[in-house]
Design an enzyme around this catalytic site. Sequence first.
Site, PDB file in Angstrom:
ATOM      1  N   ASP A 269       0.843  -1.194   0.000  1.00  0.00           N
ATOM      2  CA  ASP A 269       0.000   0.000   0.000  1.00  0.00           C
ATOM      3  C   ASP A 269       0.885   1.255   0.000  1.00  0.00           C
ATOM      4  O   ASP A 269       1.999   1.215  -0.513  1.00  0.00           O
ATOM      5  CB  ASP A 269      -0.963  -0.046   1.202  1.00  0.00           C
ATOM      6  CG  ASP A 269      -2.265   0.690   0.923  1.00  0.00           C
ATOM      7  OD1 ASP A 269      -2.213   1.796   0.360  1.00  0.00           O
ATOM      8  OD2 ASP A 269      -3.344   0.176   1.270  1.00  0.00           O
ATOM      9  N   HIS A 292       1.810   1.982  -3.254  1.00  0.00           N
ATOM     10  CA  HIS A 292       0.855   2.927  -3.824  1.00  0.00           C
ATOM     11  C   HIS A 292       1.365   4.369  -3.785  1.00  0.00           C
ATOM     12  O   HIS A 292       0.583   5.309  -3.828  1.00  0.00           O
ATOM     13  CB  HIS A 292      -0.505   2.812  -3.120  1.00  0.00           C
ATOM     14  CG  HIS A 292      -1.202   1.500  -3.377  1.00  0.00           C
ATOM     15  ND1 HIS A 292      -2.419   1.174  -2.859  1.00  0.00           N
ATOM     16  CD2 HIS A 292      -0.814   0.419  -4.123  1.00  0.00           C
ATOM     17  CE1 HIS A 292      -2.779  -0.047  -3.259  1.00  0.00           C
ATOM     18  NE2 HIS A 292      -1.809  -0.528  -4.024  1.00  0.00           N
TER      19      HIS A 292
END
Length: 465
Positions: A269, A292
Amino acid sequence: MKRNRSFSLLLSLLVIVFFTFSTISVEARKSNIKNELHKHHKGSHRSSHSPCPVPTPLPPHYDPQGSIFDVLSFGAKGNGVSDDSEAILAAWKGACKVSGAIVKIPAQFKFLIKPITLQGPCMPDLTLQIDGTLLAPPEASSWPQSSLFQWLNIKWVQNFTIKGSGTVDGQGYNWWSSSEFYDIQKSYSKKIPGMKPTAIRFYSGNFVTVRDIRIINSPLCHLKFDNSKGIKVDNISISSPENSPNTDGIHLQNTHDVEIQRSIIATGDDCVSIQTGCSNIHVHHINCGPGHGISLGGLGKDKSAACVSDIIVEDISMKNTLYGARIKTWQGGIGMVKNVTFSRIQVYDVMFPIMIDQYYCDKQICKNHSRTVVISGVKFDQISGTYGMQPVHLACSNSIPCTDVDLTDIQLSPSPKYRGFKQAVCWNSYGKSQGPLLPLSIDYCLRSAGGLIKRIARSHDRVCY
Ligand SMILES: *[C@@H]1O[C@H](CO)[C@@H](O)[C@H](O)[C@H]1NC(C)=O
Ligand SMILES: *[C@@H]1O[C@H](CO)[C@@H](O)[C@H](O)[C@H]1NC(C)=O
Ligand SMILES: *[C@@H]1O[C@H](CO)[C@@H](O)[C@H](O)[C@H]1NC(C)=O
Ligand SMILES: *[C@@H]1O[C@H](CO)[C@@H](O)[C@H](O)[C@H]1NC(C)=O
């Protein structure tokens, strides 16, 4: 005259004799003392119960290195199987009372630790020296239900440092693999909890440094600072698999005055996630990816207030990430994001290098709201490299536009690894773009704002004062 002379001769003779004697007697006395000393010295070596006091070591107070509280001296086994939680708690308790103390996790040992709270306030300059490995309980199903929020909870510490060449291993495999399984088959998979723990969480820490260590495989976020200030993160590495869900690298919330630098973050993430209540955050010289990217938000979830300001993210390298520099807000929130700079960001195969998303939503369709977290003063400067999907995506609120968004020196080319690219899109975004700009669609993206637009946007930031 003659008599006088013989008298003075006699006198001088007497004087000489006197001095000779007194000198001899002094020498004799000296040598006597020497003998006595010698005898005494020899005697003390031979005698087992000498009256001579053994020199006492300096009390810990004078130890310039501080006092060391090694978990092995507090009963830790360090075999990776026995529960060493009590030992680390005992070492912490002792060290907490001593200024400049060190809680030592020695190299070459593995310590299995249950969820614990290392609590202050402590004497200043306490260090947790991690040279060995800290292991979280491997079984998600046996994790104590009462402490699902985090594994290592460090609260109310001041002037505290974590450092060392060791590893903090969250052993998250069971949690990741079970996550989707749990959601779908909730009814008969009760053993796996729905909530997952963060590996290291600081709550209310002031002047905290985390450096040099490795943090790996957290069930959820790896390192979190909540309600803290004066934070320094330097030269750490964070890693978990690309497909591990919600494994943020570093998470900041209600935290001020932060520097995160010279670190390597590879997760499933966000590499760094900056949440509500954060200001004066400097993130630089980070290698991010996979993951991310570096994000502000999601802000304003469930109609909440969010205030984020004075953020600088610069000198970043991103490889194989989904996003690059991103701000995301939920519809319906209030508050403001202002004064944010993303600068000197090198991207390699990043799907969406530049993104503002004010329609962030975890479902297929979310309701449209007129309220929004206002965004103003965001600079994207010197962002270059290759993208996989869309170079610029700025989706600002329908009701309140983003203002003072600047795109300067953006040079992005499509990655040869992907196909089906989209053009740059800016929705309700006002600001300036300055060359060089590549691809050309970036040049026509932003709208130029008049004073009225700026005034409307600014009138919405009152929540944050
Ligand atoms: C804690 O660290 C800060 C910043 O380095 C310093 O200003 C402060 O005096 C320190 N406090 C103590 C109690 O040592
Ligand atoms: C960074 O951390 C590594 C691993 O602990 C250590 O070997 C190295 O000396 C550190 N570098 C700096 C500049 O502190
Ligand atoms: C913007 O944020 C930076 C970093 O915290 C700060 O140095 C600067 O003064 C801020 N600028 C404004 C106009 O507030
Ligand atoms: C919300 O607004 C956006 C932008 O105008 C629009 O594309 C979308 O269809 C709307 N969604 C709903 C559920 O009305």
